[in-house]
Design an enzyme around this catalytic site. Structure first.
Site, PDB file in Angstrom:
ATOM      1  N   GLU A  44      -1.848   0.037   8.096  1.00 48.65           N
ATOM      2  CA  GLU A  44      -2.623  -1.199   8.923  1.00 48.65           C
ATOM      3  C   GLU A  44      -1.946  -1.839   9.851  1.00 48.65           C
ATOM      4  OE1 GLU A  44      -2.930  -4.869   5.787  1.00 48.65           O
ATOM      5  OE2 GLU A  44      -3.700  -3.002   5.064  1.00 48.65           O
ATOM      6  N   HIS A  97       1.039  -1.159   0.015  1.00 46.15           N
ATOM      7  CA  HIS A  97       0.047   0.048   0.131  1.00 46.15           C
ATOM      8  C   HIS A  97       0.825   1.277   0.070  1.00 46.15           C
ATOM      9  CE1 HIS A  97      -3.217  -2.719   0.585  1.00 46.15           C
ATOM     10  NE2 HIS A  97      -2.437  -2.932   1.841  1.00 46.15           N
ATOM     11  N   ARG A 129      -1.543  -4.747  -6.109  1.00 43.90           N
ATOM     12  CA  ARG A 129      -0.994  -6.195  -6.251  1.00 43.90           C
ATOM     13  C   ARG A 129       0.108  -6.504  -6.959  1.00 43.90           C
ATOM     14  NH1 ARG A 129      -5.943  -7.418  -8.545  1.00 43.90           N
ATOM     15  NH2 ARG A 129      -7.315  -7.389  -6.663  1.00 43.90           N
TER      16      ARG A 129
END
Length: 320
Positions: free
Chosen positions: A117, A99, A194
C-alpha cells in the site's frame, strides 16, 4: 460495451474503533457512525464493493462491472480487480500491523492478493506521527522485543506533515497515528496482522486479537526504507507528480489549474478528488467534480477535458 464517460462511484464506509467524524466534517460524506474510520472510495473487494452511480451501469457494484465489462479496463487479465482506494480518518492511533505478500496471502489466507500500500497525508494535527518500520536487526531480537513488550525500543516513529507520501510494501511494520487523514492506494486485500494494539479494549471490554506468529513470519527484518524519487512533469493546465511506480501500481498527484486535456492510451485510471472543484467533460456529457468524488476513467474513454481548480490522487494498475 463502449463507454465514453467516467464511472462515478458511491463509497462504502467502515466503522472502526479508532475512527472519527472527519469523513463527514471535511469531505461531506454521510457516515454511519461517530467512529467511521474508512471510506472505501474505489473498491471491488467482497467486503465492501463500491456502486456505480451514473450511466448505463448505474446501480451495479464495481466487482460486477469488472466481471461483465472487462473492455472498460483494457481487457486486463485476472479474476479480481487489483486495487483498492481508501480515505482513512485516524481519530485515535491505529494498531501496529503488517501485511503479507502475494505468496503468503494466497497460501495461508486463501486471499487473492497480498497487501502493498501507500499513503498520501491529506492532513494531520501538529505533532502527528506514524510508525514506519522497526529497530530490530535480527529475527531473534525482533521476536524477543515483542515477547518482552519493548515497544518503545522496537517501533520506529516518524513525524509527519500534510502533503507527504509513504510507500508501504508488504512486510513493513506500520501504524497511522492519531489526528491523521490519509488517502491509501493498495492492492485489493483486507488481510491485516495485528502486532500490538496498546492493550485497548472494545465496547464489550475485550482486547482485539493479535497475530504475533504470522506477523513474525511476514515482517521484513531488518526494516528497509523503500526509495522515494518523485518525478514532476508539467503540461498545459496540469502539474503531475509521480509519487511511486511499483510492481502493483503507479500513483500520481495531479493539480489542475484552469484547463487540461487528457489524451491517454492507459488501460484505466482511478481518480479521487482531494480538494477544489471543477468538471470533467467527454464527448458524451460534462460532470461536476467536487471534493470527495471517486471515479474511474475507463480505457474506452481516450479523451476528456478537465476544468477548474482541483487536487486529485490518480492511480493505475501495473498488473500485466
Amino acid at each position: 460495451m463502449y463507454q465514453n464517460e467516467p464511472l462515478f462511484l458511491n463509497p462504502e464506509f467502515k466503522d472502526r474503533l479508532w475512527g472519527g467524524t472527519k469523513l463527514r466534517d471535511v469531505f461531506g460524506y454521510t457516515i454511519p457512525s461517530e467512529t467511521t474510520g474508512e471510506c472505501w472510495g474505489i473498491s471491488a473487494h467482497e467486503n465492501g464493493p463500491s456502486e456505480v452511480r451514473n450511466g448505463p451501469l448505474a446501480g451495479k457494484k464495481l466487482n460486477e462491472v469488472w466481471e461483465s465489462n472487462r473492455e472498460l479496463f483494457g481487457h486486463e487479465s485476472g479474476e479480481h480487480f487489483p486495487l483498492l482506494v481508501k480515505i482513512l480518518d485516524a481519530d485515535r492511533d491505529l494498531s501496529v500491523q503488517v501485511h503479507p505478500d502475494d505468496t503468503y496471502a494466497r497460501e495461508i489466507e486463501g486471499e487473492n492478493y497480498g497487501k502493498t500500500e501507500c499513503w498520501y497525508i491529506i492532513d494531520c494535527d501538529p505533532g502527528s506521527e506514524i510508525i514506519f518500520g522497526h529497530h530490530a536487526q535480527t529475527k531473534e531480537s525482533f521476536e524477543q522485543m515483542i515477547e518482552d513488550g519493548e515497544w518503545d525500543q522496537l517501533l520506529r516513529r516518524v513525524p509527519i506533515e500534510p502533503g507527504e507520501f509513504y510507500f508501504v510494501p508488504s512486510g513493513t511494520i506500520h501504524a497511522i497515528g492519531a489526528g491523521t487523514m490519509i488517502l491509501e492506494t493498495q492492492q485489493s486485500s483486507d488481510t491485516t496482522y495485528r502486532v500490538y494494539d496498546y492493550d485497548r479494549k472494545d465496547a464489550s471490554g475485550n482486547t482485539r486479537e493479535l497475530h504475533i506468529e504470522r506477523s513474525i513470519d511476514v515482517s521484513t527484518i531488518p526494516h528497509q526504507d523503500p526509495p522515494f524519487h518523485p518525478v514532476t512533469t508539467e503540461e498545459n493546465g496540469l502539474t503531475q507528480i509521480q509519487l511511486v511506480n511499483s510492481d502493483y501500481f503507479t500513483v500520481y498527484r495531479w493539480e489542475v489549474d484552469g484547463e487540461y486535456a487528457l489524451h491517454s492510451d492507459h488501460p484505466y485510471l482511478l481518480v479521487s478528488v482531494l480538494s477544489g472543484e471543477g468538471n470533467i467533460t467527454s464527448s458524451e456529457a460534462s460532470y461536476s467534480l467536487n471534493q470527495g468524488d471517486h471515479f474511474i476513467i475507463p480505457s474506452t474513454m481516450k479523451e476528456c477535458h478537465f476544468e477548474g481548480d482541483l487536487e486529485m490522487i490518480v492511480s493505475k494498475s501495473n498488473k500485466e
